[in-house]
Design a protein around this motif. Structure first.
Motif, PDB file in Angstrom:
ATOM      1  N   PRO A   1       6.235   6.675 -12.622  1.00 10.18           N
ATOM      2  CA  PRO A   1       7.655   7.003 -12.822  1.00 10.18           C
ATOM      3  C   PRO A   1       8.484   5.921 -13.477  1.00 10.18           C
ATOM      4  O   PRO A   1       9.502   6.207 -14.104  1.00 10.18           O
ATOM      5  N   ASN A   2       8.089   4.643 -13.333  1.00  8.08           N
ATOM      6  CA  ASN A   2       8.868   3.570 -13.940  1.00  8.08           C
ATOM      7  C   ASN A   2       8.003   2.314 -13.998  1.00  8.08           C
ATOM      8  O   ASN A   2       6.884   2.268 -13.475  1.00  8.08           O
ATOM      9  N   LEU A   3       8.537   1.278 -14.643  1.00  6.81           N
ATOM     10  CA  LEU A   3       7.760   0.058 -14.854  1.00  6.81           C
ATOM     11  C   LEU A   3       7.587  -0.747 -13.574  1.00  6.81           C
ATOM     12  O   LEU A   3       6.593  -1.474 -13.416  1.00  6.81           O
ATOM     13  N   ASP A   4       8.530  -0.643 -12.634  1.00  3.97           N
ATOM     14  CA  ASP A   4       8.370  -1.335 -11.352  1.00  3.97           C
ATOM     15  C   ASP A   4       7.181  -0.768 -10.590  1.00  3.97           C
ATOM     16  O   ASP A   4       6.379  -1.522 -10.014  1.00  3.97           O
ATOM     17  N   VAL A   5       7.060   0.557 -10.568  1.00  3.65           N
ATOM     18  CA  VAL A   5       5.920   1.182  -9.907  1.00  3.65           C
ATOM     19  C   VAL A   5       4.627   0.814 -10.622  1.00  3.65           C
ATOM     20  O   VAL A   5       3.603   0.519  -9.994  1.00  3.65           O
ATOM     21  N   GLN A   6       4.668   0.792 -11.952  1.00  4.90           N
ATOM     22  CA  GLN A   6       3.483   0.405 -12.721  1.00  4.90           C
ATOM     23  C   GLN A   6       3.025  -1.000 -12.329  1.00  4.90           C
ATOM     24  O   GLN A   6       1.822  -1.245 -12.143  1.00  4.90           O
ATOM     25  N   HIS A   7       3.961  -1.923 -12.213  1.00  5.74           N
ATOM     26  CA  HIS A   7       3.618  -3.294 -11.825  1.00  5.74           C
ATOM     27  C   HIS A   7       3.014  -3.326 -10.427  1.00  5.74           C
ATOM     28  O   HIS A   7       2.032  -4.044 -10.174  1.00  5.74           O
ATOM     29  N   GLN A   8       3.563  -2.526  -9.516  1.00  8.46           N
ATOM     30  CA  GLN A   8       3.047  -2.482  -8.158  1.00  8.46           C
ATOM     31  C   GLN A   8       1.622  -1.926  -8.117  1.00  8.46           C
ATOM     32  O   GLN A   8       0.784  -2.394  -7.344  1.00  8.46           O
ATOM     33  N   VAL A   9       1.351  -0.932  -8.976  1.00  9.85           N
ATOM     34  CA  VAL A   9      -0.001  -0.394  -9.079  1.00  9.85           C
ATOM     35  C   VAL A   9      -0.979  -1.513  -9.435  1.00  9.85           C
ATOM     36  O   VAL A   9      -2.041  -1.666  -8.813  1.00  9.85           O
ATOM     37  N   LYS A  10      -0.631  -2.297 -10.436  1.00  6.29           N
ATOM     38  CA  LYS A  10      -1.503  -3.397 -10.868  1.00  6.29           C
ATOM     39  C   LYS A  10      -1.746  -4.383  -9.724  1.00  6.29           C
ATOM     40  O   LYS A  10      -2.897  -4.783  -9.461  1.00  6.29           O
ATOM     41  N   LEU A  11      -0.685  -4.772  -9.011  1.00  5.61           N
ATOM     42  CA  LEU A  11      -0.831  -5.730  -7.921  1.00  5.61           C
ATOM     43  C   LEU A  11      -1.718  -5.176  -6.815  1.00  5.61           C
ATOM     44  O   LEU A  11      -2.586  -5.875  -6.279  1.00  5.61           O
ATOM     45  N   GLU A  12      -1.504  -3.917  -6.458  1.00 12.27           N
ATOM     46  CA  GLU A  12      -2.250  -3.329  -5.349  1.00 12.27           C
ATOM     47  C   GLU A  12      -3.723  -3.139  -5.699  1.00 12.27           C
ATOM     48  O   GLU A  12      -4.611  -3.399  -4.882  1.00 12.27           O
ATOM     49  N   VAL A  13      -3.998  -2.674  -6.915  1.00 15.12           N
ATOM     50  CA  VAL A  13      -5.386  -2.439  -7.308  1.00 15.12           C
ATOM     51  C   VAL A  13      -6.119  -3.771  -7.470  1.00 15.12           C
ATOM     52  O   VAL A  13      -7.276  -3.919  -7.049  1.00 15.12           O
ATOM     53  N   GLU A  14      -5.465  -4.764  -8.061  1.00 13.26           N
ATOM     54  CA  GLU A  14      -6.087  -6.094  -8.140  1.00 13.26           C
ATOM     55  C   GLU A  14      -6.302  -6.676  -6.751  1.00 13.26           C
ATOM     56  O   GLU A  14      -7.276  -7.398  -6.520  1.00 13.26           O
ATOM     57  N   GLY A  15      -5.426  -6.331  -5.809  1.00  9.62           N
ATOM     58  CA  GLY A  15      -5.578  -6.778  -4.429  1.00  9.62           C
ATOM     59  C   GLY A  15      -6.795  -6.185  -3.738  1.00  9.62           C
ATOM     60  O   GLY A  15      -7.247  -6.715  -2.714  1.00  9.62           O
TER      61      GLY A  15
END
Length: 318
Positions: free
Chosen positions: A231-245
Motif C-alpha cells: 500500500p505504501n513505501l513505509d509498508v514496503q520498507h517494513q516488509v524488507k526488514l521483517e523478511v531479512e529478519g
C-alpha cells in the motif's frame, strides 16, 4: 508479522520479439498496450512493453522484455514462475479454444484444477505457457480490445504458479514472510492466497522434485519475476526488514522503475518476487495517450532518438 503483502500486481516475461507479443497479448487476448518503454537494467536497448486493461491497473499488467535481439536464451524449469493464469467468466473456455485455434495459438490442454475449468496454451513466438481460468466470482470490468465479446473477455490475473523441487521452505516463506495463507492442495499443487482467494490474490506452488533448475538471468523464454502490491513505501520498507529478519537476506534495495518503486527477493523456492508500490502511468504521458510513445529510461534519455532507431524490433498494431 503484519498482513501487508497484497494481491498480484504485475508479471514480467522475457519473450522473443515485440511483434510476437503484440500478436498474442494485444491482438488475440484483447489486452491494451499501456506503455512502451525500455528495460531499466543494463546498457542494451531492449523494449519493455506493458499490457493490461485500459488504464493498466494492478492485477492486470503483463509486461514483457522481447529478448531475441539480444541472442540470449533462458532455460525454463524449477525456481521460476512457470505459469501465468488469467481470469475469464464461467463458460468462456469453449470460446477461447476456438479463438486461439483460429489464430494459430497452440493449445496445450483443457483440464480442471481446484475445481475450475482451465485452458492452457503456448505463446507461439517464444514457447511460454499461459492459462485462462473460468472464475465465477470475478466482477472486475472486462478487457475491451481485440473484438473479444465482454461476456468472454479477460478480467485480469487469476493466479501464478511457482515450480519448485522442494516446497518445505517455500511453504514457510509464503505463510510467514509473504502473509499468504494455505487454502488446500490439488495433487502436486498447493494453493496460497490473501483476501480469501479471490482472483489476482492467489499463488499456486507446483512441487516437482525431479524438475531441472531454470535460469535466473535475462533471456528469451522465461518468466522473470512476479510483483505483488504493497500500500505504501513505509509498508514496503517494513516488509524488507521483517523478511531479512527471518534470515532471507537476498533482498534488493529499493529500485525506481519509473512507474513503480520496487524491492526484489529471491524466494526459497527460487522464484523472484517483487513488492511494489505504484506511482501511476500518467507521470510521463497523458492518461488518454497511454502507450502511444516510446518512453526511454534514464540511462538512454540523452540519446533517445538514436536508441529508438537502434531498438530494431519493429511491430505493427494493425
Amino acid at each position: 508479522m503484519s498482513d501487508r503483502i497484497g494481491g498480484l500486481h504485475h508479471i514480467t516475461l522475457c519473450t522473443g520479439s515485440a511483434q510476437g507479443d503484440i500478436d498474442l497479448f494485444y491482438k488475440t487476448l484483447g489486452m491494451s498496450l499501456v506503455k512502451r518503454t525500455l528495460l531499466y537494467d543494463g546498457g542494451a536497448p531492449i523494449y519493455h512493453l506493458y499490457f493490461g486493461n485500459e488504464t493498466g491497473d494492478p492485477g492486470t499488467l503483463t509486461t514483457v522484455f522481447p529478448f531475441r535481439r539480444d541472442g540470449r536464451k533462458a532455460k525454463r524449469g524449477a525456481g521460476q514462475i512457470e505459469l501465468c493464469s488469467y481470469s475469464v467468466p464461467k463458460g468462456a473456455v469453449p470460446y477461447w479454444k476456438e479463438r486461439l485455434t483460429e489464430r494459430g495459438v497452440p493449445i496445450v490442454k483443457v483440464y480442471e484444477r481446484f475445481g475450475q475449468q482451465i485452458i492452457q496454451f503456448e505463446h507461439p513466438d517464444c514457447g511460454l505457457n499461459f492459462e485462462l481460468v473460468e472464475e465465477t466470482a470475478d466482477d472486475r470490468k472486462p478487457f475491451v480490445g481485440g473484438d473479444v465479446p465482454p461476456e468472454h473477455a479477460i478480467r485480469g490475473f487469476h493466479n501464478w504458479t511457482v515450480l519448485t523441487r522442494d516446497n518445505e521452505d517455500m511453504d514457510i516463506f509464503m505463510k510467514d514472510a509473504w502473509n499468504y495463507r494455505e487454502l488446500g492442495a490439488d495433487g502436486a499443487f498447493t494453493r496460497y492466497a490473501v483476501e480469501g482467494g479471490k482472483a489476482a490474490h492467489i499463488i499456486d506452488v507446483h512441487l516437482q522434485p525431479d524438475a531441472r533448475p531454470g535460469s535466473w538471468f535475462y533471456g528469451e523464454g522465461m518468466i522473470h519475476h512476479g510483483a505483488f502490491a504493497v500500500p505504501n513505501l513505509d509498508v514496503q520498507h517494513q516488509v524488507k526488514l521483517e523478511v531479512e529478519g527471518m534470515g532471507l537476506t537476498d533482498f534488493s534495495d529499493r529500485k525506481h522503475r519509473g512507474y513503480f518503486e520496487s524491492i526484489y527477493v529471491r524466494t526459497p523456492g527460487g522464484a523472484l518476487f517483487e513488492a511494489t508500490h505504484s506511482l501511476g502511468f500518467d507521470v510521463d504521458e497523458a492518461a488518454d495517450r497511454l502507450g502511444q510513445e516510446v518512453i526511454v529510461s534514464p540511462q538512454f534519455r540523452d540519446r533517445r532518438d538514436q536508441i529508438v532507431t537502434e531498438l530494431n524490433d519493429p511491430f505493427e498494431l494493425n
